[in-house]
Design a protein around this motif. Structure first.
Motif, PDB file in Angstrom:
ATOM      1  N   VAL A 206     -90.425   1.701  15.979  1.00 22.26           N
ATOM      2  CA  VAL A 206     -91.605   1.186  15.281  1.00 22.26           C
ATOM      3  C   VAL A 206     -92.204   2.230  14.345  1.00 22.26           C
ATOM      4  O   VAL A 206     -92.080   3.433  14.563  1.00 22.26           O
ATOM      5  CB  VAL A 206     -92.705   0.719  16.261  1.00 22.26           C
ATOM      6  CG1 VAL A 206     -92.201  -0.368  17.179  1.00 22.26           C
ATOM      7  CG2 VAL A 206     -93.258   1.879  17.060  1.00 22.26           C
ATOM      8  N   ILE A 207     -92.865   1.722  13.312  1.00 21.96           N
ATOM      9  CA  ILE A 207     -93.807   2.500  12.518  1.00 21.96           C
ATOM     10  C   ILE A 207     -95.158   2.141  13.130  1.00 21.96           C
ATOM     11  O   ILE A 207     -95.586   0.987  13.040  1.00 21.96           O
ATOM     12  CB  ILE A 207     -93.744   2.111  11.030  1.00 21.96           C
ATOM     13  CG1 ILE A 207     -92.356   2.420  10.456  1.00 21.96           C
ATOM     14  CG2 ILE A 207     -94.855   2.822  10.246  1.00 21.96           C
ATOM     15  CD1 ILE A 207     -92.138   1.891   9.054  1.00 21.96           C
ATOM     16  N   PRO A 208     -95.813   3.088  13.825  1.00 23.60           N
ATOM     17  CA  PRO A 208     -97.038   2.757  14.553  1.00 23.60           C
ATOM     18  C   PRO A 208     -98.117   2.167  13.637  1.00 23.60           C
ATOM     19  O   PRO A 208     -98.194   2.506  12.455  1.00 23.60           O
ATOM     20  CB  PRO A 208     -97.491   4.106  15.115  1.00 23.60           C
ATOM     21  CG  PRO A 208     -96.291   4.984  15.075  1.00 23.60           C
ATOM     22  CD  PRO A 208     -95.470   4.505  13.926  1.00 23.60           C
TER      23      PRO A 208
ATOM     24  N   ALA B 228     -92.190   9.093  13.650  1.00 23.23           N
ATOM     25  CA  ALA B 228     -92.349   8.512  14.981  1.00 23.23           C
ATOM     26  C   ALA B 228     -90.980   8.609  15.644  1.00 23.23           C
ATOM     27  O   ALA B 228     -90.001   8.980  15.002  1.00 23.23           O
ATOM     28  CB  ALA B 228     -92.818   7.059  14.900  1.00 23.23           C
ATOM     29  N   GLU B 229     -90.924   8.262  16.921  1.00 22.55           N
ATOM     30  CA  GLU B 229     -89.633   8.295  17.609  1.00 22.55           C
ATOM     31  C   GLU B 229     -88.673   7.335  16.918  1.00 22.55           C
ATOM     32  O   GLU B 229     -88.981   6.157  16.731  1.00 22.55           O
ATOM     33  CB  GLU B 229     -89.815   7.897  19.075  1.00 22.55           C
ATOM     34  CG  GLU B 229     -88.551   8.053  19.875  1.00 22.55           C
ATOM     35  CD  GLU B 229     -88.754   7.765  21.349  1.00 22.55           C
ATOM     36  OE1 GLU B 229     -87.740   7.553  22.028  1.00 22.55           O
ATOM     37  OE2 GLU B 229     -89.903   7.752  21.819  1.00 22.55           O
TER      38      GLU B 229
ATOM     39  N   ARG C   8     -94.253  17.804  12.402  1.00 29.53           N
ATOM     40  CA  ARG C   8     -94.433  18.996  13.252  1.00 29.53           C
ATOM     41  C   ARG C   8     -95.043  18.603  14.593  1.00 29.53           C
ATOM     42  O   ARG C   8     -94.573  19.031  15.654  1.00 29.53           O
ATOM     43  CB  ARG C   8     -95.334  20.020  12.543  1.00 29.53           C
ATOM     44  CG  ARG C   8     -95.476  21.336  13.308  1.00 29.53           C
ATOM     45  CD  ARG C   8     -96.579  22.202  12.752  1.00 29.53           C
ATOM     46  NE  ARG C   8     -97.906  21.634  12.954  1.00 29.53           N
ATOM     47  CZ  ARG C   8     -98.540  21.556  14.129  1.00 29.53           C
ATOM     48  NH1 ARG C   8     -97.950  22.001  15.228  1.00 29.53           N
ATOM     49  NH2 ARG C   8     -99.748  21.025  14.224  1.00 29.53           N
ATOM     50  N   GLN C   9     -96.071  17.743  14.561  1.00 31.68           N
ATOM     51  CA  GLN C   9     -96.707  17.309  15.801  1.00 31.68           C
ATOM     52  C   GLN C   9     -95.740  16.493  16.658  1.00 31.68           C
ATOM     53  O   GLN C   9     -95.692  16.666  17.879  1.00 31.68           O
ATOM     54  CB  GLN C   9     -97.965  16.491  15.499  1.00 31.68           C
ATOM     55  CG  GLN C   9     -99.112  17.317  14.973  1.00 31.68           C
ATOM     56  CD  GLN C   9    -100.382  16.513  14.816  1.00 31.68           C
ATOM     57  OE1 GLN C   9    -100.542  15.443  15.391  1.00 31.68           O
ATOM     58  NE2 GLN C   9    -101.314  17.037  14.028  1.00 31.68           N
ATOM     59  N   ASN C  10     -94.974  15.597  16.045  1.00 28.99           N
ATOM     60  CA  ASN C  10     -94.027  14.776  16.809  1.00 28.99           C
ATOM     61  C   ASN C  10     -92.927  15.627  17.428  1.00 28.99           C
ATOM     62  O   ASN C  10     -92.526  15.385  18.567  1.00 28.99           O
ATOM     63  CB  ASN C  10     -93.426  13.687  15.920  1.00 28.99           C
ATOM     64  CG  ASN C  10     -94.407  12.570  15.655  1.00 28.99           C
ATOM     65  OD1 ASN C  10     -95.286  12.291  16.461  1.00 28.99           O
ATOM     66  ND2 ASN C  10     -94.265  11.924  14.521  1.00 28.99           N
ATOM     67  N   MET C  11     -92.445  16.610  16.696  1.00 27.89           N
ATOM     68  CA  MET C  11     -91.373  17.470  17.213  1.00 27.89           C
ATOM     69  C   MET C  11     -91.872  18.346  18.362  1.00 27.89           C
ATOM     70  O   MET C  11     -91.141  18.599  19.307  1.00 27.89           O
ATOM     71  CB  MET C  11     -90.814  18.345  16.091  1.00 27.89           C
ATOM     72  CG  MET C  11     -90.243  17.555  14.932  1.00 27.89           C
ATOM     73  SD  MET C  11     -88.598  16.968  15.172  1.00 27.89           S
ATOM     74  CE  MET C  11     -87.653  18.399  14.821  1.00 27.89           C
TER      75      MET C  11
END
Length: 153
Positions: A56-58, A26-27, A132-135
């Protein structure tokens, strides 16, 4: 009844915090693999995590895995199964599969966590895909749920 076994397929692993494979979960929240499934016969995976102040950890849950967290440094507000807790160094939380969990770093320094994920079959692939999705900025939560059994709320 548990059978007593003296033989194992597990491997010895010695690792430093900075030597783990890191993933952007996450961010401002990164998780690294300390002991991967190849060393444990997929029985479990051990990770380290760093959560920046305010990050945060969502909230999510795992359909197929149990997860245990140990706080090493920092201050976290955690919502586990609908109950809110304040966690600090030395505190631990066990989340059986299906129990939603969320954590926020409420302190002024990075929070550091150690996590155990049982079993470890999909953990690394989940982290790699999520990173990969977050980046890339292209989130596909349906794929994450279908392939890895992780449901974001």
């Amino acid at each position: 009844m548990t059978r007593k076994q003296s033989e194992t397929v597990k491997e010895t692993v010695v690792s430093s915090w900075s030597n783990s494979r890191n993933y952007m979960m996450a961010e401002d929240e990164f998780t690294g693999i300390v002991v991967g499934k190849e060393a444990t016969g997929s029985d479990y995976v051990i990770t380290n995590g760093v959560v920046s102040p305010g990050a945060v950890i969502p909230e999510h849950y795992h359909k197929w895995e149990d997860q245990t967290f140990h706080v090493i440094e920092g201050q976290l507000e955690a919502r586990i199964g609908g109950e809110t807790h304040t966690l600090g160094p030395g505190d631990s939380v066990h989340c059986p599969r299906g129990v939603a969990h969320f954590m926020k770093n409420t302190g002024q320094v990075q929070a550091k966590l150690i996590s155990y994920i049982f079993p470890g079959d999909w953990a690394e692939e989940f982290m790699a895909e999520t990173s990969r999705q977050n980046m890339s900025g292209n989130r596909d939560l349906a794929l994450i749920e279908d392939r890895f059994g992780v449901v974001y709320l």
